[in-house]
Design an enzyme around this catalytic site. Structure first.
Site, PDB file in Angstrom:
ATOM      1  N   GLY A 163       2.523   5.297   0.419  1.00 58.62           N
ATOM      2  CA  GLY A 163       1.162   4.621   0.166  1.00 58.62           C
ATOM      3  C   GLY A 163       0.110   5.253   1.021  1.00 58.62           C
ATOM      4  O   GLY A 163      -0.117   5.553   1.775  1.00 58.62           O
ATOM      5  N   GLY A 205      -1.295   5.061   4.062  1.00 54.87           N
ATOM      6  CA  GLY A 205      -0.061   4.608   5.876  1.00 54.87           C
ATOM      7  C   GLY A 205      -0.858   3.915   6.891  1.00 54.87           C
ATOM      8  O   GLY A 205      -0.107   3.087   7.730  1.00 54.87           O
ATOM      9  N   THR A 223       4.307  10.443  -0.912  1.00 52.51           N
ATOM     10  CA  THR A 223       5.920  10.877   0.108  1.00 52.51           C
ATOM     11  C   THR A 223       6.547  11.017  -0.690  1.00 52.51           C
ATOM     12  O   THR A 223       7.020   9.630  -1.599  1.00 52.51           O
ATOM     13  CB  THR A 223       5.752   9.906   1.014  1.00 52.51           C
ATOM     14  N   ARG A 261      -4.985  13.972  11.314  1.00 55.25           N
ATOM     15  CA  ARG A 261      -3.867  12.184  11.302  1.00 55.25           C
ATOM     16  C   ARG A 261      -3.116  12.666  10.976  1.00 55.25           C
ATOM     17  O   ARG A 261      -2.335  12.536  10.607  1.00 55.25           O
ATOM     18  CB  ARG A 261      -5.105  12.132  10.378  1.00 55.25           C
ATOM     19  N   VAL A 262      -1.533  11.433  11.630  1.00 60.48           N
ATOM     20  CA  VAL A 262      -0.776  10.769  10.824  1.00 60.48           C
ATOM     21  C   VAL A 262      -0.216   9.787  10.527  1.00 60.48           C
ATOM     22  O   VAL A 262      -1.457   8.496  10.794  1.00 60.48           O
ATOM     23  CB  VAL A 262       0.233  11.177  12.381  1.00 60.48           C
ATOM     24  N   GLY A 263       0.349   9.758   9.171  1.00 59.16           N
ATOM     25  CA  GLY A 263       0.407   8.580   8.747  1.00 59.16           C
ATOM     26  C   GLY A 263       1.605   7.687   8.303  1.00 59.16           C
ATOM     27  O   GLY A 263       2.412   8.122  10.023  1.00 59.16           O
ATOM     28  N   ASP A 264       1.818   6.960   8.091  1.00 61.61           N
ATOM     29  CA  ASP A 264       2.919   5.956   8.456  1.00 61.61           C
ATOM     30  C   ASP A 264       4.514   6.550   8.155  1.00 61.61           C
ATOM     31  O   ASP A 264       5.376   6.328   8.910  1.00 61.61           O
ATOM     32  CB  ASP A 264       3.499   4.577   7.448  1.00 61.61           C
TER      33      ASP A 264
HETATM   34  N1  ASP Z   1       1.874   7.126   3.162  1.00 65.09           N
HETATM   35  C1  ASP Z   1       1.654   8.623   3.642  1.00 65.09           C
HETATM   36  C2  ASP Z   1       0.712   8.846   4.113  1.00 65.09           C
HETATM   37  O1  ASP Z   1      -0.220   7.823   4.487  1.00 65.09           O
HETATM   38  C3  ASP Z   1       0.590   8.845   2.132  1.00 65.09           C
HETATM   39  C4  ASP Z   1       1.791   8.535   0.946  1.00 65.09           C
HETATM   40  O2  ASP Z   1       2.969   8.371   0.780  1.00 65.09           O
HETATM   41  O3  ASP Z   1       0.644   8.078   0.080  1.00 65.09           O
HETATM   42  O4  ASP Z   1       0.494  10.272   4.991  1.00 65.09           O
END
Ligand code: ASP
Length: 312
Positions: free
Chosen positions: A204, A206, A152, A180-183
């Site tokens: 990282g 999420g 990200t 799917r949705v991350g952080d």
């Molecule tokens: N944080 C993002 C997610 O989980 C991916 C990333 O930043 O590596 O979608």
């Protein structure tokens, strides 16, 4: 008041150069942050953001983005959107509303079309090839990780009027489930920004970052009097230890922060995490947070480090 900018990953460097130029010329923080993020979204060489991003498991590039205005504590986010050329612009638009700040999927796409945001097929030949290779190799859905550790783009800006803004944009985890949705677009987890205190962002895995609401936690530590570097390390390592103590095996997590005075920090649970900083008296500079499992430190990237870095 001095200006400043901090961003995740080396891939943000050119964007930070462009965004900092705007801040140097007295532009408002949101313009600088959006310009910096767009520079990464538009570059297909950066595999995990915007055009040419990482596909989900059915081979579609599905994007998440968010923007937070630290003056008004307003935010906007789009989640799991396809075919929007610059999701960060739509997120910023939504941050201007009192309601309907988060739009997902088809609703976000029709909002973008109605308001004239450019659409584009975000899947490039290279991203399709990466997906086909992965399908050929096979993968375990429950073990998907941050792609080579670099995913990200998160950018925090501080303008010469003391206004702060925080933007994030990502294609999320490679081979994620559709929807799917991350952080990243989740307030308090992937980003948080308060001009009266400071801002923080995370990148990282999420699912693990969200369990600790890492960005809000860092800003709260700064508000309680902590310095940025200490706040990043405390929030991240306390959370990592907590997850491990409960039998979980957290994936990689990295964080950045800048306070209202332009002081900054960065921390990571992985071996190396580069981030870019610029301030009135400092040209855009790459720093590297390093973690060997015992010692965590932040260094300025040497030419040797830059020559040997293989990530985006
Ligand atoms: N944080 C993002 C997610 O989980 C991916 C990333 O930043 O590596 O979608």
């Amino acid at each position: 008041m001095k200006y400043g900018m901090i961003a995740t990953w080396k891939m943000a460097y050119e964007g930070v150069v462009e965004g900092s130029e705007k801040l140097r010329n007295g532009k408002e923080v949101s313009e600088a942050v959006i310009c910096a993020i767009e520079s990464v979204e538009n570059n297909p060489a950066y595999r995990s953001v915007g055009f040419g991003g990482l596909p989900n498991r059915v081979g579609e590039v599905e994007l998440d983005a968010a923007y937070m205005d630290g003056e008004r504590l307003c935010f906007g986010a789009v989640m799991a959107v396809k075919n929007i050329k610059n999701p960060i612009r739509v997120a910023r638009h939504l941050s201007g509303y009192q309601r309907n700040n988060i739009l997902a999927g088809g609703g976000a796409e029709s909002f973008a079309a109605t308001h004239g945001y450019e659409s584009a097929n975000m899947l490039t030949h290279e991203s399709q090839q990466r997906w086909e290779k992965k399908i050929g190799e096979g993968y375990i859905p429950e073990e998907i990780e941050a792609y080579g550790g670099h995913d990200t783009v998160c950018i925090i800006g501080l303008d010469d009027q003391g206004r702060m803004g925080n933007g994030v944009s990502t294609s999320g985890l490679f081979m994620k489930h559709p929807g799917r949705v991350g952080d990243s677009p989740v307030i308090g987890s992937g980003f948080y920004c308060d001009s009266r205190v400071g801002a923080a962002s995370a990148t990282g895995v999420g699912e693990d970052i969200m369990k600790g609401c890492l960005s809000f936690r860092i800003v709260s530590l700064i508000k309680a009097g902590g310095d940025c570097q200490g706040a990043c390390e405390k929030a991240l390592f306390d959370h990592e230890a907590d997850l491990k103590a409960r039998g979980s095996k957290p994936g990689s997590m990295s964080v950045i922060a800048m306070d209202k005075n332009g002081n900054f920090g960065g921390a990571t649970t992985q071996k190396e995490f580069p981030f870019v900083v610029s301030r009135e008296e400092m040209e855009p500079t790459i720093f590297v947070a390093q973690n060997d499992g015992k010692v965590h430190r932040v260094i300025k990237a040497t030419q040797d480090w830059k020559d040997n870095y293989l990530g985006d």
